[in-house]
Design a protein around this motif. Structure first.
Motif, mmCIF file in Angstrom:
data_model
loop_
_atom_site.group_PDB
_atom_site.id
_atom_site.type_symbol
_atom_site.label_atom_id
_atom_site.label_comp_id
_atom_site.label_asym_id
_atom_site.label_seq_id
_atom_site.Cartn_x
_atom_site.Cartn_y
_atom_site.Cartn_z
ATOM 1 N N GLY A 56 0.810 -1.211 0.000
ATOM 2 C CA GLY A 56 0.000 0.000 0.000
ATOM 3 C C GLY A 56 0.837 1.252 0.000
ATOM 4 O O GLY A 56 2.059 1.220 0.191
ATOM 5 N N ALA A 57 0.171 2.369 -0.236
ATOM 6 C CA ALA A 57 0.818 3.679 -0.239
ATOM 7 C C ALA A 57 -0.110 4.682 0.411
ATOM 8 O O ALA A 57 -1.335 4.614 0.242
ATOM 9 C CB ALA A 57 1.157 4.108 -1.671
ATOM 10 N N ALA A 58 0.478 5.600 1.163
ATOM 11 C CA ALA A 58 -0.324 6.604 1.859
ATOM 12 C C ALA A 58 0.473 7.888 1.996
ATOM 13 O O ALA A 58 1.712 7.875 2.003
ATOM 14 C CB ALA A 58 -0.751 6.096 3.237
ATOM 15 N N LEU A 59 -0.244 8.987 2.100
ATOM 16 C CA LEU A 59 0.346 10.301 2.336
ATOM 17 C C LEU A 59 0.124 10.625 3.814
ATOM 18 O O LEU A 59 -1.004 10.873 4.243
ATOM 19 C CB LEU A 59 -0.320 11.337 1.434
ATOM 20 N N LEU A 60 1.207 10.596 4.598
ATOM 21 C CA LEU A 60 1.084 10.662 6.051
ATOM 22 C C LEU A 60 1.909 11.798 6.645
ATOM 23 O O LEU A 60 3.004 12.103 6.159
ATOM 24 C CB LEU A 60 1.547 9.341 6.681
ATOM 25 N N ALA A 105 9.488 15.102 12.770
ATOM 26 C CA ALA A 105 8.128 15.145 13.303
ATOM 27 C C ALA A 105 7.351 16.295 12.676
ATOM 28 O O ALA A 105 7.868 17.411 12.536
ATOM 29 C CB ALA A 105 8.164 15.302 14.828
ATOM 30 N N GLY A 106 6.121 16.016 12.257
ATOM 31 C CA GLY A 106 5.272 17.027 11.642
ATOM 32 C C GLY A 106 5.403 17.114 10.129
ATOM 33 O O GLY A 106 4.552 17.718 9.470
ATOM 34 N N ALA A 107 6.455 16.502 9.560
ATOM 35 C CA ALA A 107 6.639 16.525 8.108
ATOM 36 C C ALA A 107 5.704 15.521 7.443
ATOM 37 O O ALA A 107 5.272 14.544 8.046
ATOM 38 C CB ALA A 107 8.084 16.224 7.747
ATOM 39 N N VAL A 108 5.400 15.770 6.166
ATOM 40 C CA VAL A 108 4.506 14.902 5.404
ATOM 41 C C VAL A 108 5.342 14.038 4.460
ATOM 42 O O VAL A 108 6.223 14.545 3.756
ATOM 43 C CB VAL A 108 3.473 15.716 4.605
ATOM 44 N N TYR A 109 5.054 12.746 4.465
ATOM 45 C CA TYR A 109 5.814 11.799 3.659
ATOM 46 C C TYR A 109 4.872 10.924 2.838
ATOM 47 O O TYR A 109 3.765 10.599 3.274
ATOM 48 C CB TYR A 109 6.666 10.879 4.542
ATOM 49 N N LEU A 110 5.353 10.561 1.672
ATOM 50 C CA LEU A 110 4.707 9.496 0.908
ATOM 51 C C LEU A 110 5.315 8.193 1.382
ATOM 52 O O LEU A 110 6.537 8.022 1.361
ATOM 53 C CB LEU A 110 4.944 9.674 -0.587
ATOM 54 N N VAL A 111 4.491 7.287 1.836
ATOM 55 C CA VAL A 111 4.951 6.022 2.410
ATOM 56 C C VAL A 111 4.467 4.881 1.519
ATOM 57 O O VAL A 111 3.298 4.840 1.120
ATOM 58 C CB VAL A 111 4.407 5.838 3.843
ATOM 59 N N TYR A 112 5.385 3.961 1.223
ATOM 60 C CA TYR A 112 5.033 2.846 0.344
ATOM 61 C C TYR A 112 5.697 1.578 0.864
ATOM 62 O O TYR A 112 6.874 1.579 1.237
ATOM 63 C CB TYR A 112 5.507 3.103 -1.082
ATOM 64 N N GLY A 113 4.951 0.490 0.922
ATOM 65 C CA GLY A 113 5.556 -0.774 1.309
ATOM 66 C C GLY A 113 4.553 -1.781 1.809
ATOM 67 O O GLY A 113 3.343 -1.677 1.580
ATOM 68 N N LYS A 114 5.089 -2.774 2.514
ATOM 69 C CA LYS A 114 4.276 -3.871 3.023
ATOM 70 C C LYS A 114 3.494 -3.426 4.255
ATOM 71 O O LYS A 114 4.035 -2.780 5.150
ATOM 72 C CB LYS A 114 5.178 -5.055 3.376
ATOM 73 N N PHE A 124 3.014 -0.208 8.569
ATOM 74 C CA PHE A 124 3.942 -0.408 7.465
ATOM 75 C C PHE A 124 5.230 -1.009 8.033
ATOM 76 O O PHE A 124 5.745 -0.542 9.050
ATOM 77 C CB PHE A 124 4.280 0.925 6.791
ATOM 78 N N VAL A 125 5.746 -2.029 7.359
ATOM 79 C CA VAL A 125 6.972 -2.694 7.806
ATOM 80 C C VAL A 125 8.091 -2.401 6.814
ATOM 81 O O VAL A 125 7.991 -2.725 5.636
ATOM 82 C CB VAL A 125 6.754 -4.211 7.939
ATOM 83 N N ASN A 126 9.152 -1.776 7.308
ATOM 84 C CA ASN A 126 10.306 -1.393 6.486
ATOM 85 C C ASN A 126 9.877 -0.648 5.211
ATOM 86 O O ASN A 126 10.308 -1.003 4.097
ATOM 87 C CB ASN A 126 11.143 -2.617 6.111
ATOM 88 N N PRO A 127 9.023 0.349 5.341
ATOM 89 C CA PRO A 127 8.540 1.031 4.134
ATOM 90 C C PRO A 127 9.577 1.986 3.542
ATOM 91 O O PRO A 127 10.529 2.382 4.214
ATOM 92 C CB PRO A 127 7.334 1.822 4.660
ATOM 93 N N SER A 128 9.357 2.335 2.290
ATOM 94 C CA SER A 128 10.110 3.407 1.637
ATOM 95 C C SER A 128 9.358 4.710 1.854
ATOM 96 O O SER A 128 8.124 4.729 1.874
ATOM 97 C CB SER A 128 10.254 3.138 0.141
#
Length: 260
Positions: A56-60, A105-114, A124-128
Motif C-alpha cells: 500500500g501507499a499513503a500520504l502521512l 516530526a510534523g513533516a509529510v511523507y509518501l509512504v510505500y511498502g508492506k 507499514f513494515v520497512n517502508p520506503s
C-alpha cells in the motif's frame, strides 16, 4: 546532443559530476542509459481508513519523532506513527537505526511498502518514504517513481532531476530498430520506451518499455556477433608451404603409418 557533458544539466556542477561518474555517467546519453533499479508505486495512494494488509501507499504526517529500541543484541527497531484526516497507521523499521534521525516530526511523507495487520492495528513494515515536498515537481504530482542506483553524496532527487532534464534535452531520438522487427515483435517506439523506463505513466507502460529495451539489447548483441563473424571470414589466413614435409615427418616418427 547526447554527447554533452553532464554539467550541461541544471544543478550538476563539477563535484556532482564526479559523483555521477562513479555510476558510469559522464554525458547525457549515459544518463539515459542509467535505468532505475526499482520503482515505487505511489499512483494509488489511499487514506489511512482504506489501507489493508498487503502492499500500500499513503500520504502521512509524522505524528512525533521516531523512537528506537534495542530489544536484544543485533536487533534495532525504529517505530513511528503517521496520520491523515481519516486515521493513524504505525511505521516500523528493523535494523535501520538511522531512520530515527532521517525523519522529522510534523513533516509529510509518501509512504510505500508492506502493510501488516496485528489485531486491529495496521503498520507499514520497512517502508520506503519520500518527503512529499520533493515529489510534486514539474506538474507530475504523485505516480510511479524511479529508484536509481546511488553512490555516497547523491540522492534520488538529484538523479531524478538529472534524468528528467536529460530526457527533455535529448528526446526525440531517431528509431534504431528496423520497423519490420519492431512490428513483428510488437515493440513500442524508442522514445516511448526511454520516457516510460525512467518515469512510467503506468505499470503497463513500464512493462512495454522494459520489454522493448531488453529486446533492443539482445538485437544489437546478436548483430555485433554476426558482424564480427563476417569480418573474420573475410580476412585471408596465412598460407604455409608444406611440400615435402609429410615424408620428412613420417621418417621421424618411431612407428609405421597405418594408412588410415
Amino acid at each position: 546532443m547526447g554527447d554533452q557533458p553532464l554539467t550541461a544539466l541544471k544543478g550538476v556542477g563539477p563535484k556532482r559530476a564526479e559523483l555521477f561518474a562513479k555510476l558510469g555517467v559522464v554525458n547525457l546519453s549515459d544518463m539515459l542509459s542509467l535505468l532505475p533499479r526499482d520503482y515505487q508505486d505511489f499512483s494509488s495512494i489511499q487514506p489511512c481508513a482504506a489501507l489493508q494488509e498487503g502492499q500500500g501507499a499513503a500520504l502521512l504526517r509524522l505524528a512525533a519523532q521516531p523512537r528506537v529500541a534495542y530489544p536484544r543484541r543485533g536487533l534495532s527497531i525504529v517505530s513511528a506513527t503517521g496520520h491523515d484526516e481519516t486515521g493513524r497507521v504505525g511505521l516500523v523499521w528493523y535494523n535501520q537505526p538511522y531512520m530515527k534521525n532521517s525523519l522529522e516530526a510534523g513533516a509529510v511523507y509518501l509512504v510505500y511498502g508492506k502493510i501488516e495487520c496485528t489485531g486491529k492495528t495496521l503498520r507499514f513494515v520497512n517502508p520506503s518514504l519520500e518527503p512529499a515536498e520533493n515529489l510534486a515537481d514539474g506538474g507530475r504530482g504523485f505516480g510511479i517513481l524511479p529508484v536509481y542506483p546511488l553512490v555516497a553524496g547523491l540522492n534520488q532527487k538529484a538523479v531524478r532531476n538529472a534524468a528528467k532534464e536529460a530526457l527533455e534535452r535529448c528526446l526525440p531520438l531517431k528509431e534504431n530498430l528496423p520497423e519490420m522487427l519492431r512490428l513483428d515483435y510488437e515493440l513500442c517506439e524508442r522514445n516511448f520506451a526511454l520516457q516510460n523506463a525512467h518515469f512510467p505513466k503506468d505499470m503497463s507502460s513500464l512493462a512495454a518499455a522494459r520489454r522493448r529495451l531488453a529486446m533492443e539489447e539482445v538485437f544489437f548483441f546478436l548483430l555485433a556477433i554476426r558482424l564480427l563473424g563476417r569480418e573474420r571470414r573475410a580476412q585471408k589466413g596465412i598460407s604455409y608451404r608444406t611440400e615435402g614435409l609429410l615424408g620428412e615427418f613420417l621418417r621421424l616418427v618411431p612407428f609405421a603409418s597405418t594408412g588410415a
